[in-house]
Design a protein around this motif. Structure first.
Motif, PDB file in Angstrom:
ATOM      1  N   ILE A  89      33.346  65.069  26.814  1.00  0.00           N
ATOM      2  CA  ILE A  89      34.167  66.198  28.432  1.00  0.00           C
ATOM      3  C   ILE A  89      34.639  65.905  29.723  1.00  0.00           C
ATOM      4  N   ASP A  90      35.892  65.480  29.468  1.00  0.00           N
ATOM      5  CA  ASP A  90      36.618  64.458  31.387  1.00  0.00           C
ATOM      6  C   ASP A  90      35.958  66.332  32.498  1.00  0.00           C
ATOM      7  N   PRO A  91      35.648  65.734  33.224  1.00  0.00           N
ATOM      8  CA  PRO A  91      34.962  66.866  34.431  1.00  0.00           C
ATOM      9  C   PRO A  91      36.070  67.177  34.915  1.00  0.00           C
ATOM     10  N   LEU A  96      31.904  71.837  39.209  1.00  0.00           N
ATOM     11  CA  LEU A  96      31.514  72.860  40.557  1.00  0.00           C
ATOM     12  C   LEU A  96      30.313  74.046  40.319  1.00  0.00           C
ATOM     13  N   ASP A  97      30.612  74.825  39.664  1.00  0.00           N
ATOM     14  CA  ASP A  97      29.531  75.931  39.317  1.00  0.00           C
ATOM     15  C   ASP A  97      28.409  76.011  38.546  1.00  0.00           C
ATOM     16  N   MET A  98      28.693  74.400  37.804  1.00  0.00           N
ATOM     17  CA  MET A  98      27.785  74.424  36.445  1.00  0.00           C
ATOM     18  C   MET A  98      26.222  73.501  37.424  1.00  0.00           C
ATOM     19  N   PRO A  99      24.792  74.208  36.523  1.00  0.00           N
ATOM     20  CA  PRO A  99      23.649  73.713  37.086  1.00  0.00           C
ATOM     21  C   PRO A  99      22.821  72.604  36.544  1.00  0.00           C
ATOM     22  N   PHE A 100      24.158  71.868  36.291  1.00  0.00           N
ATOM     23  CA  PHE A 100      23.201  70.205  36.304  1.00  0.00           C
ATOM     24  C   PHE A 100      23.369  69.552  37.487  1.00  0.00           C
ATOM     25  N   ASP A 101      22.383  68.671  36.583  1.00  0.00           N
ATOM     26  CA  ASP A 101      21.990  67.620  38.047  1.00  0.00           C
ATOM     27  C   ASP A 101      22.583  65.868  37.897  1.00  0.00           C
TER      28      ASP A 101
END
Length: 193
Positions: A89-91, A96-101
């Motif tokens: 999935i293209d970002p 911006l609000d997703m909690p990934f690293d």
């Protein structure tokens, strides 16, 4: 990170509904971490709740529970590791609000996935060291100032003892130089003169 026994390696959970893709990425990570592979979101959450996972590699688009839904439920599942999205999935601005690293767009080559996992392990290792040093300082001052019979009867102290042991084990798994850092920490005189 050096090549060591699997039980000494960071633990990564790879979640992707495409079995062939997941298994291929798992092969690319062999020797870098102890890799567990699951093929749906609910099984991923079950793994997270029952074991200590250091790195979560997560596909966004999966049938049933999507990777985004898994991401939203990580805190309540007790996850304390790092998250790398590995997805086709293209970002968009939603990330911006997703909690990934970290976010890797498929296809991901061998070196990129290994480098991303190694980097997240190092970051988590140093975060873990910070927690360890804070807890170990408290433990040390209590051990210096209070007799053992008082310490063994105190629940909060016992919790700190268990937590320092868990954090030390995790930091050792994540960082090659952890023992040297522990030695430096333990060499600091914390007792009053």
């Amino acid at each position: 990170m050096s090549e060591t026994a699997e039980e000494d390696l960071p633990v990564a959970l790879l979640v992707d509904d495409e079995k062939e893709v997941a298994d291929a990425y798992a092969l690319r990570l062999r020797g870098l971490c102890d890799i567990e592979t699951v093929y749906d979101g609910q099984t991923a959450l079950d793994h997270i709740e029952t074991g200590e996972i250091d790195i979560l590699l997560l596909d966004r688009h999966m049938p049933g529970m999507s990777g985004d839904e898994v991401l939203d439920r990580l805190t309540e599942a007790g996850f304390s590791g790092r998250v790398i999205m590995v997805t086709a999935i293209d970002p968009g601005f939603d990330v911006l609000d997703m909690p990934f690293d970290d976010y890797l767009c498929k296809p991901v080559d061998r070196e990129d996935i290994r480098d991303a996992v190694a980097q997240q392990c190092e970051i988590l290792g140093y975060e873990t060291l910070g927690e360890y040093f804070s807890a170990a300082s408290k433990r040390s001052v209590i051990e210096t100032e209070l007799p053992e019979e008082k310490r063994t009867e105190h629940d909060d102290y016992q919790t700190v003892v268990e937590r320092t042991e868990q954090l030390r084990d995790r930091a050792t798994r994540l960082l090659d130089d952890a023992e040297q850092l522990f030695d430096t920490f333990e060499g600091i005189e914390r007792e009053g003169r």
